[in-house]
Design an enzyme around this catalytic site. Structure first.
Site, PDB file in Angstrom:
ATOM      1  N   HIS A  58     -11.063  -6.585   5.519  1.00 21.88           N
ATOM      2  CA  HIS A  58     -10.068  -6.950   6.267  1.00 21.88           C
ATOM      3  C   HIS A  58      -8.747  -6.454   5.712  1.00 21.88           C
ATOM      4  CE1 HIS A  58     -10.126 -10.383   3.698  1.00 21.88           C
ATOM      5  NE2 HIS A  58      -8.903 -10.603   4.302  1.00 21.88           N
ATOM      6  N   ASP A  59      -8.482  -6.255   4.417  1.00 28.82           N
ATOM      7  CA  ASP A  59      -7.301  -5.908   3.871  1.00 28.82           C
ATOM      8  C   ASP A  59      -6.983  -4.364   3.648  1.00 28.82           C
ATOM      9  OD1 ASP A  59      -6.236  -8.444   3.658  1.00 28.82           O
ATOM     10  OD2 ASP A  59      -7.392  -8.941   1.850  1.00 28.82           O
TER      11      ASP A  59
HETATM   12  C1  GLC Z   1      -6.271 -12.429   0.669  1.00 28.16           C
HETATM   13  C2  GLC Z   1      -6.846 -12.173   1.852  1.00 28.16           C
HETATM   14  C3  GLC Z   1      -5.634 -11.539   2.778  1.00 28.16           C
HETATM   15  C4  GLC Z   1      -4.567 -12.827   2.551  1.00 28.16           C
HETATM   16  C5  GLC Z   1      -4.014 -13.044   1.302  1.00 28.16           C
HETATM   17  C6  GLC Z   1      -3.584 -14.462   1.637  1.00 28.16           C
HETATM   18  O1  GLC Z   1      -5.710 -11.261  -0.085  1.00 28.16           O
HETATM   19  O2  GLC Z   1      -7.785 -11.330   1.843  1.00 28.16           O
HETATM   20  O3  GLC Z   1      -6.176 -11.292   3.970  1.00 28.16           O
HETATM   21  O4  GLC Z   1      -3.476 -12.003   3.533  1.00 28.16           O
HETATM   22  O5  GLC Z   1      -5.224 -13.269   0.711  1.00 28.16           O
HETATM   23  O6  GLC Z   1      -4.339 -15.442   1.966  1.00 28.16           O
END
Ligand code: GLC
Length: 576
Positions: A348-349
């Site tokens: 999702h990132d």
């Molecule tokens: C992690 C998650 C990401 C989120 C970040 C802050 O990297 O995968 O989606 O924005 O943490 O929680």
């Protein structure tokens, strides 16, 4: 009759017995359900919306359980579903024991878990405990006075001591991780957004609260935990000065701080060891040593490493196949004897796998997507497969900033505006790499909003949903979707694809990635053409008597000999 056995025969027999015991030991000791599992990651906000508010929800997932089952996956990792004001789509949690209103209720969750379990699918929860939401009760208390019992649940720096040393924030509009709060004349720390204050892991009371919360979910029957951003959780609370410009290499300063391993061991003792759950943390530190220290079985911390070197390879200008091969081979060999890895090309990132690592032009989209899926499903390590990739979903490639929803991207846009930065350049970058590309709604069919929702989706549906969707692919035996099902079945029926030793072949070939997986005398050869032209590979094994297990082209003949010509993005899996 007296049987006489010579000394040599006796020694040979003893050696054979020892060897087979070792083999036995090896196969039994190393086997774990979470190594054999295929993880399917669902971004609940974008999967299926049951109530027409434009946001995916738990009932939506429940309505698709049979689809999930049909994929042949064993574990579903759900991105956070807890109460949240949604500054960062659920990664800012205001109540760890309640369900986000947009997603439904605890009854819905219980039904979801039951439905998954009835189908033999396990559920992994995303645990976000490097930080909470600023709307969590702990933070509200903590903020209220310097003497509040919850004050030390977070990192505060009283302004009487002057300004704290600079800390870089990944999400803040000014990249400053300290936010001044006049209520108590102090700064609080937030590595991510201002609405995501960092929890103070140095406080044993906080740690116990987190373990109790995890047990609450484990007692409900969840089967695993993914620890979000956990490599950042431990901090030197004296907050020493870091060298100027450290933010360019912030991982070196933020990852695996003092006592991180103590916290993981404590978490293992308090939670993981009490249940049959799998555990994985986002990120694997700065070195193989860091990664091993997190996951080697004798250390009782986590089950497997989830490292970013692989996904970091893709760049807008393309990437070198040899670099790709080198990174995945290096990680494999570092974990050949000890520890265990996750294998993934998206989450999702990240933007979409086929747009970053394959070729999303219509002529090659399906082929390259299937080829990349073949890679994920035939490597050593637990595969993590991102929802929608089974259809070959592509980047949305939004043109206008108004179409984006991702908070850090919007903050960066405002920041660049403020400093007179290069906006067209930023928009170009977002088009390729913004994580919103991977968060557009799942494309179910050709009806309104791709069948995701009857309301206005929280983020636009990809324009190509009439061409790429599940309903159409369901009917097509050669679709990406049906190919993915063949891949999961293949992995399930070939233990060598799970446990087998990996060996890179034709190392210098800059178009073809070829390797073998070997276990218990069984060898599988994987040949992947990463290019849009024909490519040749020569391997040590003669393939003329091999069996073709799978290919992403319809009419594939068994190669005759050691040299194989692969068609564009061709993937072949053969058994010797
Ligand atoms: C992690 C998650 C990401 C989120 C970040 C802050 O990297 O995968 O989606 O924005 O943490 O929680």
């Amino acid at each position: 009759m007296k049987t006489r056995i010579s000394l040599a025969a006796l020694i040979t027999m003893m050696l054979l017995v020892t060897f087979s015991c070792q083999q036995e030991k090896k196969s039994t000791i190393d086997k774990k359900w979470w190594k054999e599992a295929i993880v399917y990651q669902i971004y609940p906000r974008s999967f299926s919306d049951s109530d027409g508010d434009g946001i995916g929800d738990l009932k939506g997932i429940i309505s698709k359980l049979d689809y999930i089952k049909s994929l042949g996956v064993d574990v579903v990792w759900l991105n956070p579903i807890y109460s949240s004001p949604n500054d960062d789509n659920g990664y800012d949690i205001s109540d760890y024991r309640a369900i986000m209103k947009d997603f439904g209720t605890m009854e819905d969750f219980d039904a979801l878990l039951k439905g998954m379990h009835e189908r033999g699918i396990k559920v992994v929860m995303d645990v976000v405990v490097n930080h909470s939401s600023d709307e969590h009760e702990w933070f509200k208390q903590s903020r209220s006075s310097r003497t509040n019992p919850y004050r030390d649940y977070y990192h505060w720096w009283n302004a009487d001591k002057g300004k704290p040393n600079f800390r870089y924030s990944l999400f803040d509009i000014n990249h400053d991780a300290w936010k001044y709060d006049s209520l108590t004349d102090a700064y609080y720390l937030h590595y991510f957004s201002r609405k995501q204050p960092d929890l103070n892991w140095e406080n044993p009371k906080l740690r116990q609260e987190v373990y109790a919360m995890m047990k609450f979910w484990a007692d409900k029957g969840v089967d695993g935990f993914r620890l979000d951003a956990f490599q950042f959780a431990a901090k030197d609370t004296t907050f020493p000065k870091f060298p100027d410009g450290f933010e360019k290499d912030f991982m070196k300063y933020y990852a695996v701080g003092p006592h991180l391993h103590d916290y993981l061991q404590e978490m293992n003792k308090e939670v993981f060891s009490k249940y049959d759950v799998m555990s994985v943390a986002e990120g694997a530190g700065n070195s193989f040593e860091d990664a091993h220290n997190m996951v080697d079985a004798d250390r009782s911390e986590l089950n497997m490493a989830y490292a970013f070197d692989g996904v970091d390879i893709a760049k807008p200008q393309g990437y070198s196949v040899n670099h790709f091969k080198e990174v995945f081979s290096r990680w494999d060999s570092a974990f050949a004897d000890k520890g265990w890895l996750s294998i993934f090309l998206a989450n999702h990132d990240q933007a979409r796998m086929v747009s970053r690592f394959g070729n999303d032009q219509p002529a090659f989209r399906d082929l390259s997507s299937k080829m990349l899926s073949t890679f994920i499903m035939t490597m050593r390590g637990t595969p993590y497969y991102y929802f929608g990739d089974e259809l070959g979903m592509t980047n949305a490639g939004f043109e206008k900033i108004e179409d984006y929803r991702d908070m850090p991207s919007l903050n960066e846009y405002r920041h660049q505006k403020d400093i007179g930065g290069d906006i067209p350049k930023l928009l170009e970058q977002l088009k390729f790499s913004c994580r919103d590309n991977g968060r557009t709604p799942f494309q179910w069919d050709t009806t309104m909003n791709a069948g995701f929702s009857t309301g206005k989706p929280w983020i636009q549906v990809n324009r190509n949903y009439r061409t790429i969707n599940q309903a159409q692919q369901e009917k097509d035996p050669n679709s990406c979707l049906n190919y993915f099902r063949k891949l999961t079945a293949l992995r399930k029926s070939h233990p060598e694809l799970v446990y087998g030793k990996y060996a890179l072949l034709d190392k210098a070939n800059d178009k073809v990635y070829a390797y073998t997986r070997e276990f218990d005398g069984q060898t599988v050869v994987v040949l992947l053409n990463f290019s849009f032209t024909e490519a040749e590979t020569t391997i040590p094994n003669d393939l003329k008597n091999a069996t073709l297990l799978l290919s992403n082209y319809g009419n594939t003949a068994i190669p005759q000999g050691k040299t194989v010509t692969l068609r564009p993005y061709e993937a072949m899996v053969l058994k010797l």
